[in-house]
Design a protein around this motif. Structure first.
Motif, PDB file in Angstrom:
ATOM      1  N   SER A 112     -45.287 -19.531   7.186  1.00 30.74           N
ATOM      2  CA  SER A 112     -43.870 -19.248   6.944  1.00 30.74           C
ATOM      3  C   SER A 112     -42.980 -20.305   7.592  1.00 30.74           C
ATOM      4  N   GLN A 113     -43.393 -20.815   8.747  1.00 27.21           N
ATOM      5  CA  GLN A 113     -42.626 -21.882   9.390  1.00 27.21           C
ATOM      6  C   GLN A 113     -42.648 -23.156   8.547  1.00 27.21           C
ATOM      7  N   ARG A 182     -39.543 -16.171   7.771  1.00 30.71           N
ATOM      8  CA  ARG A 182     -40.168 -16.680   8.995  1.00 30.71           C
ATOM      9  C   ARG A 182     -40.020 -15.673  10.127  1.00 30.71           C
TER      10      ARG A 182
END
Length: 503
Positions: A112-113, A182
């Motif tokens: 997600s980052q 995130r």
């Protein structure tokens, strides 16, 4: 230096005009507001307690110990150390280091980052280069010509650049949604960390309790074996009935039969621990943790509801979902408005690589473009309606998550109060049963007590002792449940890390 179109050739005039127009468009974009709602976190609850009646300051004294509740007490990130067992801490640390579920959670968080970092690319110009080499045959009849076709080579090298002017904030809302995703994965990772540590501690407590129950049952069987020998001696001497021997053997067999289910539960607890640790079953080496060696945490935290919604990972996950749903409304709204971009191409072409530098082979184009959605059959309108519905769903889900968290905290607080009352009753029951059993044993050996009374006391003592051990384990596990219900103290990880306690 400012552009003065009257003193330059047409090509330069065009470039200056485009430059001025681009600067104006960029300024407009930067000053524009993103459509859709600006996300505001839900308001913190105003309640000061979790139950309808005031929270008790402490439990009753049970087994010489009372647990105290205080809003000023902080939950350490490594709360399991409050049980003061190095062996327990070693098991938890091993699980944190090797648990596959936690590793998968960390990988999902990194994903997600990286998706968020990739999303930021929309704010930069998109530049591409290309090389094309082909041998072609023309068909003049396609243009309505009657001339014969020709075969020729075509080579081109060029590049393109485009920049989306995010006038209505659709791209910004999309990146905002990635940021919320995130955050969701971040708190999902925290939740996995808290859940893992709680499951390990609970499994260790259960394993210690089953081991204690097995030892207590084996000790009782040994006492009954001594009693059986005395009974057989009385029968051989003609002072006792043979039925007493049969009753004693039946009782011993029944108690021996109760060992198998306890050993099965012990094996299941050990297998769960090995799975949580993420190690091989054939090489696992679990330490022996004594139930009496686990200290009961006496100073317990009770966070305010307004703090709980900023601490529990599942509530923060629900808030991140709500944030993502809010950003999606902006994305869907921006899709209903025109989109603007600046595009440019440049390159050289020729019949071979050797003549690419010819003046007549150079080409370029630059200019703005605008796309206006006029009719999409209602897809954009209902797409926005769907985004609004999704937001309402996420908002209701958030409220349900908060209510569920409050319920868990209230249940844990009440459970600890009732655990103390139950444990104290079990202490008194066990002590009375033990004293009665020993007195009746002495009386039976001296001929003052009936054998049936001894058997009854034997069963009562065994049941009271098992119930006491179960009450001790339940009190410890409900203490774990309170730590988890209050969020697990993950936000204090930095403090623990400075002391070298947690990863």
């Amino acid at each position: 230096m400012m552009c003065q179109p009257d003193h330059y050739p047409f090509k330069v005039k065009l470039l200056c005009s485009i430059r001025l127009w681009s600067v104006g468009m960029i300024a407009t974009m930067l000053s524009a507001c993103a459509v859709g709602p600006d996300f505001v976190p839900p308001a913190s609850p105003t309640e000061s307690r979790y139950t309808s009646e005031p929270q008790a300051e402490q439990t009753v004294v049970a087994d010489t110990q009372a647990q105290h509740f205080s809003a000023a007490t902080q939950i350490p990130a490594d709360w399991w150390r409050l049980f003061k067992s190095e062996q327990l801490d070693a098991v938890v640390q091993l699980a944190i280091a090797h648990n596959p579920t936690l590793e998968a959670s960390e990988a999902t968080l990194r994903q997600s980052q990286d998706n968020l970092r990739a999303g930021y690319g929309v704010f930069y110009p998109q530049i591409d280069a290309g090389l094309n080499a082909a041998r072609e045959r023309s068909a003049p009849t396609q243009q309505g010509l009657q001339t014969p076709g020709s075969i020729f080579n075509f080579v081109s090298i060029g590049g393109s650049i485009s920049y989306v002017l995010d006038v209505f904030g659709g791209q910004r809302r999309a990146v905002e949604g990635l940021s919320a995703q995130r955050d969701y994965q971040l708190f999902a990772h925290k939740a996995a960390y808290v859940t893992l540590s709680a499951n390990v501690v609970n499994a260790c407590i259960a394993r210690a309790a089953y081991s204690a129950q097995i030892r207590a049952t084996e000790e009782l069987i040994a006492l009954e074996g001594e009693q059986l020998a005395a009974t057989e001696a009385q029968v051989n001497a003609g002072t006792g009935a043979y039925t007493s021997v049969l009753s004693m053997r039946s009782l011993i067999a029944a108690n021996q039969g109760s060992l198998a289910p306890l050993k099965q539960k012990l094996s299941q607890a050990e297998h769960l621990l090995i799975a949580l640790e993420g190690v091989s079953f054939s090489t696992a080496n679990l330490p022996d943790i004594d139930l009496k060696g686990l200290s009961l945490p006496l100073a317990l935290p009770v966070s305010l509801p307004s703090d709980l919604v900023r601490q529990r990972p599942d509530i923060l996950q629900a808030e991140a979902q709500l944030h993502a749903a809010s950003a999606n409304i902006g994305v869907a709204t921006a899709a209903m408005f025109p989109s603007f971009s600046l595009d440019g191409t440049f390159g050289v072409a020729g019949s071979s690589f050797g003549n690419l530098s010819a003046e007549n082979g150079k080409f370029w184009s630059v200019g703005p473009s605008i796309s206006i959605p006029l009719f999409r059959g209602g897809s954009l309108w209902f797409g926005r309606k769907a985004a609004l519905d999704a937001y309402d769903q996420s908002r209701a889900g958030y409220r349900q998550t908060v209510l569920g968290a409050f319920e868990q905290v209230a249940d844990s607080l009440k459970a600890l109060e009732h655990d103390a009352e139950s444990l104290q009753a079990q202490v008194e029951s066990r002590n009375a049963a033990e004293e009665a059993f020993h007195l009746l044993q002495i009386g039976y050996k001296s001929g003052l007590s009936a054998y049936l009374d001894v058997l009854t006391a034997d069963v009562q003592f065994h049941q009271a002792n098992i119930a006491y051990l179960q009450a001790v384990a339940q009190r410890q596990q409900d203490t774990v449940a309170l730590f988890v219900a209050l969020g697990g103290g993950w936000w204090n990880t930095q403090v623990a890390a400075k002391e070298g306690k947690t990863p």
